[in-house]
Design a protein around this motif. Structure first.
Motif, short mmCIF file in Angstrom:
data_model
loop_
_atom_site.label_atom_id
_atom_site.label_comp_id
_atom_site.label_asym_id
_atom_site.label_seq_id
_atom_site.Cartn_x
_atom_site.Cartn_y
_atom_site.Cartn_z
N ARG A 68 -7.21 1.08 3.90
CA ARG A 68 -6.50 -0.06 4.44
C ARG A 68 -7.51 -1.14 4.81
O ARG A 68 -8.68 -0.84 5.05
N LYS A 69 -7.09 -2.37 4.86
CA LYS A 69 -8.03 -3.47 5.13
C LYS A 69 -8.69 -3.31 6.49
O LYS A 69 -9.89 -3.63 6.66
N LYS A 147 -2.51 -4.16 5.55
CA LYS A 147 -2.65 -4.32 4.10
C LYS A 147 -3.47 -3.17 3.53
O LYS A 147 -4.49 -2.77 4.09
N GLU A 255 2.21 -11.63 -2.48
CA GLU A 255 1.18 -10.63 -2.33
C GLU A 255 1.09 -9.74 -3.57
O GLU A 255 2.10 -9.43 -4.20
N GLU A 259 1.60 -4.51 1.72
CA GLU A 259 1.46 -4.88 3.12
C GLU A 259 2.76 -4.59 3.85
O GLU A 259 3.85 -4.72 3.29
#
Length: 641
Positions: A68-69, A147, A255, A259
């Motif tokens: 994940r970000k 995200k 996107e 997300e």
């Protein structure tokens, strides 16, 4: 000497520590214990799984995890708990497909893990008697948007495994930049580490053979908050890896990667496992799809449709020809007539309303074509870009209701990015409110959406009949291509191949027999089966064939795999009520004799439809005596008991 012994002890100790670090922590099994999944953490503390079938490894150690970000859920994980097996059951009914009433049963195991920052991720395994499924879940609730940058899931097949795969096309290529739309020919019997010739990996469903065991890998339960994925061989992992779409595969300003708020679940990764009978009869692709939304379903009817554009192209989309095809559908007792591109100008609303009223008087319903696209391709066909916003969809769908239209065929989507997947969901929800049936073309694989949205009747996502009408090369490959599809593209999801030309294709030399073509509307699964043959072509057929085609179901109570091999031949049996239809095609350029085990149809009389001397032939047969059938090259047969 002592130094050598001490060094050897150190090496052995190190090896033991490494093995312990990659030790199996959990053993998960299906109810019958034919499928076993070993789960553990490797020496990087990344989760892995290994799958065996009948005590033989079919998937070696394969990696799991999410990047994940804001957080990594890949390396340096700690197992908090592994649940005891819980038996999960489901019963549901499908409006279309290979089986009507479906029972699902699996052992479920939940692995709870946390990363170095004590953030949680769960991996949920469902192990059923026909396969393995797993998904990730972020259980902690938050209103923040998270995200996902990468999914680490891999499928590490054993070294001798062979694959039957369709390449993913490169985005914004092809005619008017319409790719990707799942419209490539399959490549057969290749090594799992072979690179896609296009360079963008492989689409689902992907078919594999590990020694004597067959496996189908796909995904289902794809919600609006995730992207569609595909498989690509990863050199570092030495395995096929779940891969996100190309950067161009987005809705304008939308996107690409997933997300969402949390809690958040990913789609299910599904692997059917067994012999060809097991994987082709499996319903795993809908078993784990999201359950149907709340909606009325009285307007949903499956059936056959007439369609002028397949062989007559753009010039056929006019008032007079459409009226002829409405009469054709009525004469054939088919429920639908499809009106294709540019109808908004070549026919117009006033005459469309007249056609809808006329069709209604003939007990025929109309479906009309839309171009979904905005800026992601340069297609000229219209009506175009009318469905991009909810306001636009509400206007257009109300317009369709006012005109008396029953469904929409929506074409030219732009890929699998998360925002494009959300666009599909938005269309389906708004169509449901307006009681409109939906057919997606130039589209992605539906991934079980036909269960979630019962009014989703069919989806193209295949190199279908229209490509055969475009050039001879596709016609030359048709027989083997069709013999591949029951094992791959059409194994779980409806497929709008738009089959069956009994007469001729303008400018093309058809390579399949009449009886091959006759088998396709039964062999292929589609909620609405759009028939390519024209009224003029149908008039040339014998009366007994025309009568037969007036009563072909498209929603089946039961289906059975009889025999076959991907790309070579296939025989399927499908039941509707008390009637069994047994169909088969030979996808090879050589004659062959196929063995038939029809013992489940006990001592029943039937009509066999085949071809002799380039003309249709029929004979009465008994199910007990039909144990073999001989087929010419690119030939087929149909039996109705």
């Amino acid at each position: 000497m002592k130094n050598h012994v001490f060094a050897l002890i150190l090496i052995c100790t190190s090896l033991l520590q490494s093995c312990n670090e990659k030790s199996n922590i959990g053993l998960f099994t299906n109810p019958s214990e034919t499928i076993k999944v070993n789960f553990g953490l490797n020496n990087n503390k990344a989760p892995f799984y290994k799958v065996s079938y009948n005590n033989k490894i079919v998937l070696d150690s394969s990696i799991l995890g999410i990047e994940r970000k804001d957080e990594s859920f890949y390396n340096n994980l700690e197992i908090i708990t592994i649940s005891e097996p819980k038996l999960v059951k489901d019963h549901y009914t499908m409006h279309q497909g290979k089986q009507k009433n479906i029972e699902y049963e699996a052992n479920q195991y939940i692995v709870e893990l946390q990363n170095e920052n004590e953030k949680r991720i769960n991996i949920i395994f469902n192990i059923s008697d026909d396969g393995v499924a797993f998904k990730y879940k972020f259980p902690e609730a938050s209103d923040s948007i998270f995200k996902i940058e990468d999914e680490k899931t891999t499928y590490n097949f054993t070294s001798n495994t062979k694959a039957w795969l369709q390449p993913m096309s490169r985005a914004k290529t092809g005619w008017e930049q319409v790719h990707p739309s799942y419209e490539e020919h399959y490549i057969s019997n290749i090594s799992v580490d072979e690179k896609s010739p296009i360079g963008e990996g492989w689409v689902y469903p992907a078919l594999f053979k590990a020694n004597d065991t067959w496996l189908v890998v796909s995904e289902t339960g794809l919600k609006a908050n995730y992207c569609g994925t595909r498989l690509m061989y990863n050199e570092e992992d030495e395995a096929l890896k779940v891969t996100f779409p190309q950067k161009e595969e987005i809705f304008p300003n939308g996107e690409l990667k997933p997300e969402s708020k949390t809690p958040w679940e990913t789609p299910w990764r599904i692997i059917t496992i067994g012999d060809l009978k097991t994987v082709t009869e499996s319903t795993l692709g809908t078993d784990l799809a999201n359950k149907a939304i709340e909606m009325g379903t009285s307007f949903i009817e499956s059936g056959l449709a007439s369609w002028s554009w397949a062989l007559l192209k753009d010039d056929s989309v006019n008032y007079e020809t459409t009226k002829e095809f409405i009469d054709y559908a009525s004469d054939m007792h088919w429920k639908y007539c499809l009106i294709d591109v540019n109808w908004d100008t070549t026919i117009g609303d006033e005459k469309m309303k007249a056609l809808a009223d006329y069709a209604n008087s003939k007990n025929v319903k109309l479906i009309v074509w839309y171009n979904s696209s905005g800026s992601w391709n340069t297609t000229p066909y219209h009506p175009k870009s009318k469905l991009l916003t909810q306001e636009g969809r509400e206007t257009e769908f109300k317009r369709m209701n006012d005109l008396g239209i029953s469904g929409v065929k929506i074409d030219f989507f732009g890929g699998d990015g998360q925002s494009m997947i959300a666009y599909y969901h938005d269309i389906l929800k708004d169509a449901a409110k307006n009681k409109l049936l939906v057919n997606f073309h130039g589209a992605t694989l539906p991934r079980g959406w036909q269960r979630t949205y019962p009014h989703l009747m069919t989806v193209e996502a295949i190199k279908g009949e229209e490509f055969i009408t475009f050039d001879q090369e596709n016609a030359d490959l048709q027989a083997s291509h069709c013999a591949m599809l029951p094992f791959t593209r059409n194994i779980f999801d409806p497929m709008d191949f738009t089959p069956m030309v009994l007469d001729s294709i303008p400018g093309i030399q058809r390579k399949t027999t009449k009886s091959f073509e006759l088998a396709l509307p039964i062999l292929f699964l589609s909620g609405i089966q759009h028939i390519a043959e024209t009224p003029a072509g149908m008039e040339k057929q014998p009366d007994f064939i025309i009568e037969f085609l007036k009563d072909i179901p498209t929603n089946w109570d039961e289906s059975k795999f009889i025999s076959g091999f991907p790309g070579k031949d296939v025989v399927m049996a499908r039941r509707k009520g008390d009637n069994w239809f047994v169909v088969g095609i030979n996808g090879e350029d050589q004659s062959k004799t196929l063995d038939l085990d029809l013992s489940f149809i006990k001592n029943s009389k039937g009509i066999l439809y085949t071809e002799k001397d380039n003309e249709f032939y029929r004979e009465t047969i008994n199910s007990d005596s039909l144990t073999k059938i001989q087929l010419k090259r690119n030939d087929g047969f149909v039996v109705k008991f």
